[in-house]
Enzyme design. Structure first.
Site, PDB file in Angstrom:
ATOM      1  CE  LYS A 161      57.396 -13.242  44.799  1.00  0.00           C
ATOM      2  NZ  LYS A 161      57.703 -14.571  45.957  1.00  0.00           N
ATOM      3  CG  ASN A 179      64.432 -11.820  58.455  1.00  0.00           C
ATOM      4  OD1 ASN A 179      63.953 -12.065  57.325  1.00  0.00           O
ATOM      5  ND2 ASN A 179      64.905 -10.478  58.682  1.00  0.00           N
ATOM      6  CE1 TYR A 237      55.757 -10.149  45.362  1.00  0.00           C
ATOM      7  CE2 TYR A 237      54.726 -10.302  43.128  1.00  0.00           C
ATOM      8  CZ  TYR A 237      55.032 -10.558  44.502  1.00  0.00           C
ATOM      9  OH  TYR A 237      54.246 -11.817  44.717  1.00  0.00           O
TER      10      TYR A 237
END
Length: 246
Positions: free
Chosen positions: A158, A62, A154
């Site tokens: 990013k 992970n 998100y």
């Protein structure tokens, strides 16, 4: 582009863009560390790489866990002696509007998409600095450049990947390590299969080239940045988005 003798580690390479990148690198001679939290998907990628005549090792670390990432890079060093190329592709989405987004949705996306890149870059830099060579390619997104409704988590993660890329390009240049990013636009992958057709059509109308991208489109940009053809390029973001964002 010939990657014979090179070792590449690709996170999230059990499916989608990551798998395509891993297979494209292997097809050009690289040995691959396949990473994915899905052991079933990762095994399938390993088998395809071995069918290409290259060596591959599986690791289901992970990326949000510093310990698991460190163990993954130790495994890579034990198996191949070095890691020349690292592609930080692993990512998740938990889309929601700001006023409905839960702490869990925010935290998960940040842990995988941003902390995961940080963890892998840290371990990669430690290994690459020993050999005086390395290529790190971080997968960002057009959402991280232009924002996107329903993706505050998100887009923030990013956008953070781009900042990590530019900062580490400056820090790691002394070790002959190039750090760049690829920012995909709307790409047809298993992650986007659940997007309603009406939304897909709306997105395609915003793309000057008139089509969604393919995983191969992103892989080709990664191959260039992973090769010695890009030896004088660092700290850059290659926007592979069909013109969606310029």
């Amino acid at each position: 582009m010939d990657f014979t003798g090179k070792t590449a580690l690709v996170t999230g390479s059990g499916s989608g863009i990551g798998k395509t990148i891993a297979l494209q690198l292997a097809a050009r001679g690289a040995d691959i560390v396949v990473n994915d939290v899905s052991q079933e998907h990762a095994k399938a990628t390993v088998e395809e790489i071995e069918n290409l005549g290259r060596s591959a090792v599986l690791c289901c670390a992970n990326v949000a866990s510093r310990t698991e990432v460190q163990e993954m890079f130790e495994l890579a060093k034990e198996k191949f002696g070095k890691v020349d190329i690292v592609v930080n592709n692993a990512g998740v989405t938990r889309d929601n509007f700001l006023l409905k987004m839960t702490d869990q949705e925010w935290d998960l996306v940040m842990d995988v998409n941003l902390k995961g890149v940080f963890n892998c870059c840290r371990s990669a830099a430690a290994l690459m600095s020993e050999t005086g060579y390395g290529k790190i390619i971080n997968i960002s997104s057009a959402s991280g450049q232009m924002g996107n409704i329903g993706q505050v988590n998100y887009a923030a993660s990013k956008g953070g990947v781009i900042s990590i890329t530019k900062t580490l390009a400056k820090e790691l240049a002394r070790y002959n390590i190039n750090v760049n990013a690829v920012a995909p636009g709307f790409i047809e992958t298993p992650m986007t299969e659940t997007v309603p057709d009406k939304v897909k059509d709306h997105l395609k109308r915003q793309i000057p080239l008139g089509r969604a991208g393919s995983p191969e489109d992103i892989a080709h940009a990664v191959l260039f940045l992973a090769s010695d053809l890009s030896s004088y390029i660092t700290g850059q973001v290659v926007a592979s988005n069909g013109g969606m964002y310029m």
